[in-house]
Design a protein around this motif. Structure first.
Motif, PDB file in Angstrom:
ATOM      1  N   VAL A  50      42.327  -4.920 -19.552  1.00  0.00           N
ATOM      2  CA  VAL A  50      43.912  -4.769 -19.528  1.00  0.00           C
ATOM      3  C   VAL A  50      44.363  -6.314 -19.226  1.00  0.00           C
ATOM      4  O   VAL A  50      45.487  -6.614 -19.614  1.00  0.00           O
ATOM      5  CB  VAL A  50      44.481  -3.923 -18.140  1.00  0.00           C
ATOM      6  N   ARG A  51      43.680  -7.078 -18.418  1.00  0.00           N
ATOM      7  CA  ARG A  51      44.518  -8.283 -17.979  1.00  0.00           C
ATOM      8  C   ARG A  51      43.848  -9.265 -19.523  1.00  0.00           C
ATOM      9  O   ARG A  51      44.717 -10.025 -19.703  1.00  0.00           O
ATOM     10  CB  ARG A  51      43.670  -9.104 -16.823  1.00  0.00           C
ATOM     11  N   SER A  52      42.852  -8.838 -20.166  1.00  0.00           N
ATOM     12  CA  SER A  52      42.455  -9.804 -21.280  1.00  0.00           C
ATOM     13  C   SER A  52      43.615  -9.276 -22.429  1.00  0.00           C
ATOM     14  O   SER A  52      44.070 -10.131 -23.299  1.00  0.00           O
ATOM     15  CB  SER A  52      41.117  -9.329 -21.796  1.00  0.00           C
ATOM     16  N   ALA A  53      43.917  -8.024 -22.572  1.00  0.00           N
ATOM     17  CA  ALA A  53      44.875  -7.361 -23.634  1.00  0.00           C
ATOM     18  C   ALA A  53      46.411  -8.396 -23.208  1.00  0.00           C
ATOM     19  O   ALA A  53      46.901  -8.716 -24.245  1.00  0.00           O
ATOM     20  CB  ALA A  53      45.143  -5.993 -23.403  1.00  0.00           C
ATOM     21  N   LYS A  54      46.583  -8.413 -21.836  1.00  0.00           N
ATOM     22  CA  LYS A  54      47.963  -8.847 -21.401  1.00  0.00           C
ATOM     23  C   LYS A  54      47.965 -10.302 -21.916  1.00  0.00           C
ATOM     24  O   LYS A  54      48.880 -10.925 -22.371  1.00  0.00           O
ATOM     25  CB  LYS A  54      48.214  -8.618 -19.901  1.00  0.00           C
ATOM     26  N   ALA A  55      46.702 -11.156 -21.463  1.00  0.00           N
ATOM     27  CA  ALA A  55      46.671 -12.493 -21.867  1.00  0.00           C
ATOM     28  C   ALA A  55      46.678 -12.610 -23.478  1.00  0.00           C
ATOM     29  O   ALA A  55      47.130 -13.900 -24.053  1.00  0.00           O
ATOM     30  CB  ALA A  55      45.428 -13.044 -21.193  1.00  0.00           C
TER      31      ALA A  55
ATOM     32  N   ASN B   3      46.338   6.200 -11.350  1.00  0.00           N
ATOM     33  CA  ASN B   3      47.234   5.596 -10.340  1.00  0.00           C
ATOM     34  C   ASN B   3      46.721   4.138 -10.478  1.00  0.00           C
ATOM     35  O   ASN B   3      47.924   3.239 -10.449  1.00  0.00           O
ATOM     36  CB  ASN B   3      46.947   6.402  -9.107  1.00  0.00           C
ATOM     37  N   PHE B   4      45.668   3.678 -10.265  1.00  0.00           N
ATOM     38  CA  PHE B   4      45.240   2.261 -10.421  1.00  0.00           C
ATOM     39  C   PHE B   4      45.554   1.663 -11.592  1.00  0.00           C
ATOM     40  O   PHE B   4      46.163   0.567 -11.654  1.00  0.00           O
ATOM     41  CB  PHE B   4      43.637   2.173 -10.324  1.00  0.00           C
ATOM     42  N   LEU B   5      45.445   2.103 -12.620  1.00  0.00           N
ATOM     43  CA  LEU B   5      46.064   1.604 -13.975  1.00  0.00           C
ATOM     44  C   LEU B   5      47.389   1.594 -14.063  1.00  0.00           C
ATOM     45  O   LEU B   5      47.972   0.502 -14.590  1.00  0.00           O
ATOM     46  CB  LEU B   5      45.381   2.425 -15.188  1.00  0.00           C
ATOM     47  N   ASP B   6      48.137   2.342 -13.531  1.00  0.00           N
ATOM     48  CA  ASP B   6      49.635   2.260 -13.368  1.00  0.00           C
ATOM     49  C   ASP B   6      50.336   1.118 -12.675  1.00  0.00           C
ATOM     50  O   ASP B   6      51.018   0.510 -12.825  1.00  0.00           O
ATOM     51  CB  ASP B   6      50.391   3.442 -13.076  1.00  0.00           C
ATOM     52  N   GLY B   7      49.263   0.970 -11.402  1.00  0.00           N
ATOM     53  CA  GLY B   7      49.922   0.065 -10.568  1.00  0.00           C
ATOM     54  C   GLY B   7      49.536  -1.308 -11.141  1.00  0.00           C
ATOM     55  O   GLY B   7      50.119  -2.467 -10.964  1.00  0.00           O
ATOM     56  N   LEU B   8      48.236  -1.549 -11.883  1.00  0.00           N
ATOM     57  CA  LEU B   8      47.818  -2.876 -12.516  1.00  0.00           C
ATOM     58  C   LEU B   8      48.798  -3.279 -13.535  1.00  0.00           C
ATOM     59  O   LEU B   8      49.395  -4.258 -13.513  1.00  0.00           O
ATOM     60  CB  LEU B   8      46.600  -2.668 -13.106  1.00  0.00           C
ATOM     61  N   CYS B   9      49.309  -2.199 -14.314  1.00  0.00           N
ATOM     62  CA  CYS B   9      50.123  -2.682 -15.361  1.00  0.00           C
ATOM     63  C   CYS B   9      51.559  -3.083 -14.830  1.00  0.00           C
ATOM     64  O   CYS B   9      51.970  -3.867 -15.432  1.00  0.00           O
ATOM     65  CB  CYS B   9      50.194  -1.507 -16.594  1.00  0.00           C
ATOM     66  N   GLN B  10      51.966  -2.267 -13.932  1.00  0.00           N
ATOM     67  CA  GLN B  10      53.200  -2.742 -13.128  1.00  0.00           C
ATOM     68  C   GLN B  10      53.077  -4.162 -12.657  1.00  0.00           C
ATOM     69  O   GLN B  10      54.043  -5.158 -12.951  1.00  0.00           O
ATOM     70  CB  GLN B  10      53.580  -1.955 -12.193  1.00  0.00           C
ATOM     71  N   GLU B  11      51.983  -4.681 -11.983  1.00  0.00           N
ATOM     72  CA  GLU B  11      51.820  -5.913 -11.480  1.00  0.00           C
ATOM     73  C   GLU B  11      51.634  -6.877 -12.672  1.00  0.00           C
ATOM     74  O   GLU B  11      52.369  -8.012 -12.671  1.00  0.00           O
ATOM     75  CB  GLU B  11      50.440  -6.062 -10.892  1.00  0.00           C
TER      76      GLU B  11
END
Length: 503
Positions: free
Chosen positions: A246-251, A300-308
């Motif tokens: 997720v972090r790599s996709a965002k970056a 739930n973890f994925l949702d929180g990470l994506c919100q962050e």
């Protein structure tokens, strides 16, 4: 840490006032190494410190980094940390600082950005590629003050002591710029010093999607193509791997990440589940498929990470059980993949029980299916229709990007419809052409390296390299070139002959 981002970009973050001039989304583009309590400015991947007062500041801010590299014993036990020695700077040892900088030993220096630069070198070796390192928030002047995010100065040093330390640090940065030439890292200082490679505004122009989007909007009048990083199940059910993806996709510039959900026991036949399959999870295909599925806690973890990270997420739902499971997360949209285009009872159930955004890939279907879905999904608020060919990889002669233009024509009569393209072909050319044909959503499969036991489709781009960033950049280039459909005189245009000449 080195495997978290697909970009070869590292930010070393000080807390000078110039850091406030950097758009926040710039730091999403790479690894952030914060010095002392600079993590208050932007979420950091790594924080380097040694002084006790820093621990007080970090405690107040909530220990926001993902890892602490320190000589201190004040980091909470449960917080990820690496303990390394602290080497104080003295008059006798100052000439050894740059010698240590060139060595392989990692210590916390008094001039801590040298430790951060050492970490950047280690990451470059791990990645096997040169890393671009931006020094942000190092103003080397007490007169300019701190970033506005630093609301309290926990240091007990006097202003004179701080000024002396800062002037010495500028000298060591100049040394580092010299010694790092031709090494694994390319250092660019961001600021307004004579040796600065970029101003904050120039860094924003280079890396900020907000600045690029604002500039582009003046030309495109709001045109935006949503780019989906399709993770499939390449996270292997591992939260750490999921987070890295997720972090790599965002970056890399994705607007959304997408995962999959299926009820393993009902989606596959008993014979398929019992068949042999070699993986770390067990000897059968059932063991393998169950391990790949995300639980409610994982979502739930994925949702929180994506919100962050301020990135959207949704899921492909392959069966009715998965659809009903996903409703608890109140998704803004869901996807029905090409795989289940013949599961008409399930599709009809979704049509009766869902009215938000729906994404539909149309691989292995024809115009009869198109008519069927338009009739059965009439209640959707937004209906994304993605041209897709289900071959991996899709031959160029079967991409049929012209279908995207057909979906665009449909959208002119039905504003709910948003045309798009799901790329199973190699590279980015078909996706560029799809944007030109009217696509407003582009989906691309991604992975995080390869393993010997997992199936990876050949067309997935690797988030551990710059391939996904390159793909996004090409789509954005097409988006810019397509521009607006309103004919007008642009600022770049001027008449070669004036009216007087014409007369």
């Amino acid at each position: 840490m080195a495997s978290t981002y697909g970009t070869d970009t590292i930010f070393i973050l000080g807390k000078g006032a110039s850091a406030d001039q950097i758009e926040g989304d710039v730091f999403d583009r790479g690894t952030v190494i914060a010095i002392n309590d600079a993590e208050a400015i932007a979420p950091a991947d790594i924080t380097v410190f040694h002084a006790d007062w820093v621990a007080d500041a970090l405690k107040v801010n909530g220990w926001r980094s993902r890892l602490y590299i320190t000589s201190s014993d004040l980091v909470p036990v449960a917080t990820p940390q690496v303990r390394v020695p602290y080497v104080p700077q003295t008059q006798e040892s100052s000439d050894l600082v740059m010698q240590r900088f060139l060595s392989d030993d990692l210590v916390v220096e008094d001039v801590m950005f040298l430790t951060a630069l050492k970490i950047a070198r280690l990451m470059a070796r791990q990645r096997g590629r040169t890393q671009k390192v931006y020094m942000v928030g190092f103003d080397f002047s007490t007169e300019t003050g701190y970033s506005s995010a630093i609301t309290h100065d926990f240091s007990s040093s006097s202003e004179a002591e701080k000024s002396a330390k800062i002037s010495i640090q500028e000298f060591f940065l100049l040394n580092a710029l010299y010694f790092a030439r031709g090494s694994e890292i390319e250092i660019e200082h961001v600021g307004h010093r004579p040796f600065s490679a970029l101003s904050p505004d120039q860094l924003n122009e280079r890396l900020s999607r907000r600045v690029a989007k604002a500039e582009g909007n003046r030309k495109r009048e709001g045109l935006h193509v949503d780019i989906i990083a399709e993770l499939t199940t390449n996270h292997f059910g591992d939260r750490g791997r999921l987070e890295r993806m997720v972090r790599s996709a965002k970056a890399g510039g994705a607007d959304f990440v997408k995962v999959q959900k299926r009820d393993v026991e009902t989606f596959y036949t008993p014979e398929q589940l019992a068949s042999p399959y070699r993986s770390p999870f067990g000897p059968t295909f059932r063991d393998y498929r169950h391990a790949l599925e995300l639980s409610a806690d994982d979502f739930n973890f994925l949702d929180g990470l994506c919100q962050e990270l301020e990135i959207g997420w949704f899921a492909s739902l392959l069966d009715q059980q998965s659809f009903q499971f996903m409703l608890q997360f109140d998704p803004c949209m869901i996807k029905l993949p090409s795989t289940i285009s013949e599961h008409r009872n399930y599709l009809e159930f979704v049509g009766r029980n869902y009215s938000k955004g729906l994404i539909l890939s149309t691989g292995m279907t024809d115009e009869r299916y198109e008519r069927w879905v338009l009739e059965n999904f009439a209640g959707m608020s937004t209906f994304y229709m993605l041209q897709c060919n289900s071959a991996y990889p899709t031959p160029l002669h079967d991409c049929d990007v012209g279908v995207v233009r057909h979906y665009h024509d449909l959208s002119q009569h039905d504003p709910r419809i948003v045309p798009g393209y799901s790329s199973h072909d190699f590279g980015w050319l078909a996706s560029q052409l799809a944007v030109a044909a009217g696509a407003r959503m582009i989906e691309k499969h991604v992975k995080l390296g390869n393993t010997e036991w997992a199936h990876f489709d050949a067309v997935a781009v690797d988030l551990e390299t710059g391939a996904f960033r390159e793909f996004v950049d090409h789509v954005r280039e097409a988006e810019l070139i397509v521009g607006t459909d309103q004919k007008r005189v642009n600022e770049s245009e001027h008449h070669k002959y004036s009216r007087a000449d014409a007369a």
